[in-house]
Design a protein around this motif. Sequence first.
Motif, PDB file in Angstrom:
ATOM      1  N   UNK A   1       0.838  -1.200   0.000  1.00  0.00           N
ATOM      2  CA  UNK A   1       0.000   0.000   0.000  1.00  0.00           C
ATOM      3  C   UNK A   1       0.867   1.242   0.000  1.00  0.00           C
TER       4      UNK A   1
ATOM      5  N   UNK B   1      -3.048   0.447  -3.869  1.00  0.00           N
ATOM      6  CA  UNK B   1      -2.687  -0.876  -3.360  1.00  0.00           C
ATOM      7  C   UNK B   1      -2.338  -1.805  -4.508  1.00  0.00           C
TER       8      UNK B   1
ATOM      9  N   UNK C   1      -1.027   5.180 -12.240  1.00  0.00           N
ATOM     10  CA  UNK C   1      -1.339   3.765 -11.979  1.00  0.00           C
ATOM     11  C   UNK C   1      -1.194   2.916 -13.250  1.00  0.00           C
TER      12      UNK C   1
ATOM     13  N   UNK D   1     -13.226   6.058   2.478  1.00  0.00           N
ATOM     14  CA  UNK D   1     -12.730   6.301   1.125  1.00  0.00           C
ATOM     15  C   UNK D   1     -13.780   5.942   0.097  1.00  0.00           C
ATOM     16  N   UNK D   2     -13.601   6.534  -1.076  1.00  0.00           N
ATOM     17  CA  UNK D   2     -14.391   6.123  -2.234  1.00  0.00           C
ATOM     18  C   UNK D   2     -13.493   5.313  -3.163  1.00  0.00           C
ATOM     19  N   UNK D   3     -13.999   4.166  -3.612  1.00  0.00           N
ATOM     20  CA  UNK D   3     -13.223   3.314  -4.511  1.00  0.00           C
ATOM     21  C   UNK D   3     -13.168   3.963  -5.892  1.00  0.00           C
ATOM     22  N   UNK D   4     -11.949   4.202  -6.381  1.00  0.00           N
ATOM     23  CA  UNK D   4     -11.740   4.821  -7.692  1.00  0.00           C
ATOM     24  C   UNK D   4     -11.394   3.763  -8.748  1.00  0.00           C
ATOM     25  N   UNK D   5     -10.557   2.818  -8.333  1.00  0.00           N
ATOM     26  CA  UNK D   5     -10.119   1.725  -9.221  1.00  0.00           C
ATOM     27  C   UNK D   5     -10.157   0.431  -8.412  1.00  0.00           C
TER      28      UNK D   5
ATOM     29  N   UNK E   1      -4.952   8.280 -11.228  1.00  0.00           N
ATOM     30  CA  UNK E   1      -5.734   7.149 -11.762  1.00  0.00           C
ATOM     31  C   UNK E   1      -5.476   6.907 -13.245  1.00  0.00           C
TER      32      UNK E   1
ATOM     33  N   UNK F   1      -5.004   6.317  -1.397  1.00  0.00           N
ATOM     34  CA  UNK F   1      -4.189   5.110  -1.221  1.00  0.00           C
ATOM     35  C   UNK F   1      -4.186   4.354  -2.534  1.00  0.00           C
TER      36      UNK F   1
ATOM     37  N   UNK G   1      -5.829  13.406  -8.165  1.00  0.00           N
ATOM     38  CA  UNK G   1      -6.398  12.052  -8.281  1.00  0.00           C
ATOM     39  C   UNK G   1      -6.609  11.652  -9.736  1.00  0.00           C
TER      40      UNK G   1
ATOM     41  N   UNK H   1      -4.751  -3.841   9.337  1.00  0.00           N
ATOM     42  CA  UNK H   1      -5.849  -3.027   8.794  1.00  0.00           C
ATOM     43  C   UNK H   1      -7.038  -3.934   8.556  1.00  0.00           C
TER      44      UNK H   1
ATOM     45  N   UNK I   1      -1.127  -5.824  -5.467  1.00  0.00           N
ATOM     46  CA  UNK I   1      -1.102  -7.196  -4.944  1.00  0.00           C
ATOM     47  C   UNK I   1      -0.119  -8.055  -5.733  1.00  0.00           C
TER      48      UNK I   1
ATOM     49  N   UNK J   1     -10.539   5.663   8.288  1.00  0.00           N
ATOM     50  CA  UNK J   1     -10.508   6.346   6.991  1.00  0.00           C
ATOM     51  C   UNK J   1     -11.723   5.914   6.181  1.00  0.00           C
TER      52      UNK J   1
ATOM     53  N   UNK K   1      -5.618  -1.464  -6.780  1.00  0.00           N
ATOM     54  CA  UNK K   1      -6.824  -0.717  -6.409  1.00  0.00           C
ATOM     55  C   UNK K   1      -6.410   0.683  -5.972  1.00  0.00           C
ATOM     56  N   UNK K   2      -7.339   1.614  -6.120  1.00  0.00           N
ATOM     57  CA  UNK K   2      -7.095   3.002  -5.708  1.00  0.00           C
ATOM     58  C   UNK K   2      -8.316   3.495  -4.954  1.00  0.00           C
ATOM     59  N   UNK K   3      -8.074   4.189  -3.843  1.00  0.00           N
ATOM     60  CA  UNK K   3      -9.169   4.824  -3.109  1.00  0.00           C
ATOM     61  C   UNK K   3      -8.858   6.289  -2.824  1.00  0.00           C
TER      62      UNK K   3
ATOM     63  N   UNK L   1     -15.332   2.414   1.057  1.00  0.00           N
ATOM     64  CA  UNK L   1     -14.435   1.546   1.818  1.00  0.00           C
ATOM     65  C   UNK L   1     -14.139   2.222   3.148  1.00  0.00           C
TER      66      UNK L   1
END
Lengths: 107, 107
Positions: A9, A66, A30, B103-107, A26, A64, A22, B64, A68, B101, A45-47, B7
């Motif tokens: 993260x 993330x 990314x 958050x809104x999921x963007x991706x 995005x 954030x 942002x 987390x 994987x 926190x 993933x992006x938040x 999230x």
Amino acid sequence: MKKGSIKVSVIYPNSEGKKFDMDYYCHKHVPMVGSLLGDALKAATVEMGIGGGAPGSSAPYAGMGNMYFNSVEEFENAFGPNAHEIMGDLPNFTDIEPIIQVSEVMI
Amino acid sequence: MKKGSIKVSVIYPNSEGKKFDMDYYCHKHVPMVGSLLGDALKAATVEMGIGGGAPGSSAPYAGMGNMYFNSVEEFENAFGPNAHEIMGDLPNFTDIEPIIQVSEVMI
């Protein structure tokens, strides 16, 4: 993501006067990271932070990202050779120094 | 998780001498939260901190927990009536004060 996966993260703490683009993050950053890391990157993933714990409070983190991976080794092998190029893109969208957290997925 | 989902992350900062019982967290706390929040909770994930950005550095966060909802309203409606019971379980696995926190999921 399956148990035992590695989640890396990149967390951008909010503070007054700091910027975080942002849209650039995005749509440019990314995808660039995804292209550089290739198959080692299993998902991303992006938040965007929109609030904190108390009603009306601001988000502790502006955003954030993330990533994987199957293992820490696969992360390091993919990221190492590209670290300079990836980190060099940060000033294009933020002046926040990110916190890096490496985690193991439990649930 | 689909773009626009909410999230809610509960983030436990690491610091020396603090405890975090990941076994209790995964096997007692998270299932209890799931049962209390019911259908409003779309998914939950848990990660354990294993490292930081620099090789060999310690994880900024011990762990987390992340909960996904369709909207902030659905989160608040589900969480509000159960907040006291959920927060009351924290001393059973940690003495860390978590960061919340939204958050809104963007991706």
